[in-house]
Design a protein around this motif. Structure first.
Motif, PDB file in Angstrom:
ATOM      1  N   ASN A 274       9.385   5.018  11.300  1.00 14.96           N
ATOM      2  CA  ASN A 274       9.287   4.472  12.658  1.00 14.96           C
ATOM      3  C   ASN A 274       7.841   4.171  13.039  1.00 14.96           C
ATOM      4  N   GLU A 275       6.925   5.056  12.676  1.00 15.08           N
ATOM      5  CA  GLU A 275       5.511   4.835  12.994  1.00 15.08           C
ATOM      6  C   GLU A 275       4.973   3.626  12.231  1.00 15.08           C
ATOM      7  N   ALA A 276       5.384   3.464  10.979  1.00 19.73           N
ATOM      8  CA  ALA A 276       4.947   2.306  10.193  1.00 19.73           C
ATOM      9  C   ALA A 276       5.407   1.013  10.859  1.00 19.73           C
ATOM     10  N   MET A 277       6.648   0.972  11.284  1.00 22.10           N
ATOM     11  CA  MET A 277       7.173  -0.242  11.901  1.00 22.10           C
ATOM     12  C   MET A 277       6.537  -0.465  13.288  1.00 22.10           C
ATOM     13  N   ARG A 278       6.303   0.616  14.010  1.00 17.11           N
ATOM     14  CA  ARG A 278       5.670   0.503  15.327  1.00 17.11           C
ATOM     15  C   ARG A 278       4.259  -0.092  15.213  1.00 17.11           C
ATOM     16  N   ARG A 279       3.565   0.285  14.161  1.00 18.94           N
ATOM     17  CA  ARG A 279       2.199  -0.216  13.957  1.00 18.94           C
ATOM     18  C   ARG A 279       2.168  -1.605  13.339  1.00 18.94           C
ATOM     19  N   GLY A 280       3.332  -2.132  12.973  1.00 20.34           N
ATOM     20  CA  GLY A 280       3.369  -3.505  12.502  1.00 20.34           C
ATOM     21  C   GLY A 280       3.555  -3.707  11.018  1.00 20.34           C
ATOM     22  N   ALA A 281       3.984  -2.680  10.304  1.00 24.15           N
ATOM     23  CA  ALA A 281       4.286  -2.876   8.877  1.00 24.15           C
ATOM     24  C   ALA A 281       5.410  -3.894   8.752  1.00 24.15           C
ATOM     25  N   SER A 282       5.289  -4.750   7.781  1.00 23.31           N
ATOM     26  CA  SER A 282       6.313  -5.774   7.547  1.00 23.31           C
ATOM     27  C   SER A 282       7.454  -5.243   6.692  1.00 23.31           C
ATOM     28  N   GLY A 283       7.202  -4.175   5.963  1.00 23.70           N
ATOM     29  CA  GLY A 283       8.214  -3.582   5.113  1.00 23.70           C
ATOM     30  C   GLY A 283       7.865  -2.143   4.826  1.00 23.70           C
ATOM     31  N   TYR A 284       8.862  -1.394   4.386  1.00 23.95           N
ATOM     32  CA  TYR A 284       8.706   0.040   4.117  1.00 23.95           C
ATOM     33  C   TYR A 284       9.712   0.418   3.046  1.00 23.95           C
ATOM     34  N   LEU A 285       9.223   1.026   1.963  1.00 20.38           N
ATOM     35  CA  LEU A 285      10.104   1.455   0.879  1.00 20.38           C
ATOM     36  C   LEU A 285       9.792   2.896   0.496  1.00 20.38           C
ATOM     37  N   ALA A 286      10.838   3.679   0.269  1.00 22.02           N
ATOM     38  CA  ALA A 286      10.678   5.039  -0.225  1.00 22.02           C
ATOM     39  C   ALA A 286      10.665   5.016  -1.748  1.00 22.02           C
ATOM     40  N   LYS A 287       9.755   5.779  -2.347  1.00 20.20           N
ATOM     41  CA  LYS A 287       9.698   5.935  -3.799  1.00 20.20           C
ATOM     42  C   LYS A 287      10.745   6.955  -4.210  1.00 20.20           C
TER      43      LYS A 287
ATOM     44  N   SER B 111       0.813  -1.204   0.000  1.00 13.58           N
ATOM     45  CA  SER B 111       0.000   0.000   0.000  1.00 13.58           C
ATOM     46  C   SER B 111       0.850   1.258   0.000  1.00 13.58           C
ATOM     47  N   ASP B 112       0.373   2.246  -0.746  1.00 15.03           N
ATOM     48  CA  ASP B 112       0.957   3.573  -0.664  1.00 15.03           C
ATOM     49  C   ASP B 112       0.654   4.112   0.737  1.00 15.03           C
ATOM     50  N   TYR B 113       1.548   4.926   1.252  1.00 14.42           N
ATOM     51  CA  TYR B 113       1.334   5.528   2.567  1.00 14.42           C
ATOM     52  C   TYR B 113       0.335   6.668   2.469  1.00 14.42           C
ATOM     53  N   LYS B 114       0.533   7.563   1.510  1.00 11.61           N
ATOM     54  CA  LYS B 114      -0.310   8.755   1.400  1.00 11.61           C
ATOM     55  C   LYS B 114      -1.402   8.498   0.370  1.00 11.61           C
ATOM     56  N   LEU B 115      -2.591   8.285   0.873  1.00 11.33           N
ATOM     57  CA  LEU B 115      -3.760   8.038   0.033  1.00 11.33           C
ATOM     58  C   LEU B 115      -4.853   9.023   0.417  1.00 11.33           C
ATOM     59  N   PRO B 116      -5.729   9.373  -0.520  1.00 12.17           N
ATOM     60  CA  PRO B 116      -6.876  10.194  -0.126  1.00 12.17           C
ATOM     61  C   PRO B 116      -7.780   9.357   0.776  1.00 12.17           C
ATOM     62  N   GLY B 117      -8.384   9.976   1.749  1.00 15.75           N
ATOM     63  CA  GLY B 117      -9.229   9.219   2.678  1.00 15.75           C
ATOM     64  C   GLY B 117      -8.358   8.484   3.670  1.00 15.75           C
ATOM     65  N   ILE B 118      -8.536   7.190   3.757  1.00 13.84           N
ATOM     66  CA  ILE B 118      -7.799   6.359   4.713  1.00 13.84           C
ATOM     67  C   ILE B 118      -6.373   6.144   4.198  1.00 13.84           C
ATOM     68  N   SER B 119      -5.381   6.596   4.969  1.00 14.14           N
ATOM     69  CA  SER B 119      -3.982   6.447   4.561  1.00 14.14           C
ATOM     70  C   SER B 119      -3.556   4.987   4.651  1.00 14.14           C
ATOM     71  N   GLY B 120      -2.402   4.688   4.085  1.00  8.65           N
ATOM     72  CA  GLY B 120      -1.859   3.336   4.167  1.00  8.65           C
ATOM     73  C   GLY B 120      -1.609   2.911   5.602  1.00  8.65           C
ATOM     74  N   LEU B 121      -1.162   3.839   6.434  1.00  6.13           N
ATOM     75  CA  LEU B 121      -0.927   3.543   7.842  1.00  6.13           C
ATOM     76  C   LEU B 121      -2.246   3.269   8.563  1.00  6.13           C
ATOM     77  N   GLU B 122      -3.266   4.066   8.254  1.00 10.21           N
ATOM     78  CA  GLU B 122      -4.587   3.838   8.836  1.00 10.21           C
ATOM     79  C   GLU B 122      -5.192   2.535   8.316  1.00 10.21           C
ATOM     80  N   LEU B 123      -4.890   2.179   7.065  1.00  8.27           N
ATOM     81  CA  LEU B 123      -5.342   0.901   6.514  1.00  8.27           C
ATOM     82  C   LEU B 123      -4.750  -0.252   7.313  1.00  8.27           C
ATOM     83  N   LEU B 124      -3.476  -0.173   7.606  1.00  4.85           N
ATOM     84  CA  LEU B 124      -2.819  -1.203   8.408  1.00  4.85           C
ATOM     85  C   LEU B 124      -3.535  -1.382   9.738  1.00  4.85           C
TER      86      LEU B 124
END
Length: 128
Positions: A94-107, A56-69
Motif C-alpha cells: 500500500n505504501e509503495a502504491m501510495r508513493r506512486g510505484a507503477s508496479g509491485y511484485l513479491a519475490k 528496484s528491490d524494496y529492501k536495499l542497504p542505505g536508500i531503500s527502493g521506496l526512498e529511491l522512488l
C-alpha cells in the motif's frame, strides 16, 4: 513480442545473482538495461532522468527502493518504478502504491510477471 521502449530499464538490486538474473531476463526480452547495486549508485549516475522504467528491490542497504522512488520524484524524474521485494506485506504494498510505484511484485516472481509489470508501467496503466 517485446514492448518497444525508447530508453533503458534501470535495475537496482543489491543481490548480485538476482541483479544479473533480472538483467539477463530483460536483455533476452529485447530491452536495454543498466544495473546498479544500490540506490546511491543510480542517483549518482544521473540516468534516471532518461529511463524508460526503473526496477528496484524494496529492501536495499542505505536508500531503500521506496526512498529511491521518493528521491527520483523530488529530483523531478518521473520514470515508472516497479518495486520487487522478498518482504511482502499489505503495508509495504500500500505504501509503495501510495508513493506512486507503477508496479509491485513479491519475490519469488515469475519472469512473465516482471515483463508484464514493466509493460503496464511504461504504458501508464495500473496493475490489476
Amino acid at each position: 513480442m517485446p514492448l518497444s521502449l525508447t530508453g533503458v530499464i534501470l535495475v537496482v538490486e543489491d543481490d548480485d545473482s538476482m541483479r544479473q538474473a533480472i538483467q539477463r531476463l530483460l536483455n533476452a526480452a529485447g530491452f536495454k538495461t543498466e544495473a546498479y547495486a544500490s540506490s546511491e549508485a543510480l542517483l549518482a549516475d544521473g540516468r534516471a532522468a532518461f529511463a524508460a522504467c526503473v526496477v528496484s528491490d524494496y529492501k536495499l542497504p542505505g536508500i531503500s527502493g521506496l526512498e529511491l522512488l521518493t528521491a527520483l520524484r523530488t529530483r523531478g524524474h518521473w520514470p515508472p518504478v516497479v518495486l520487487v521485494t522478498a518482504h511482502d506485506s499489505i503495508e509495504v504494498r500500500n505504501e509503495a502504491m501510495r508513493r506512486g510505484a507503477s508496479g509491485y511484485l513479491a519475490k519469488p516472481f515469475r519472469s512473465r510477471d516482471l515483463l508484464d509489470a514493466i509493460e503496464l508501467a511504461v504504458q501508464g496503466r495500473s496493475p490489476p
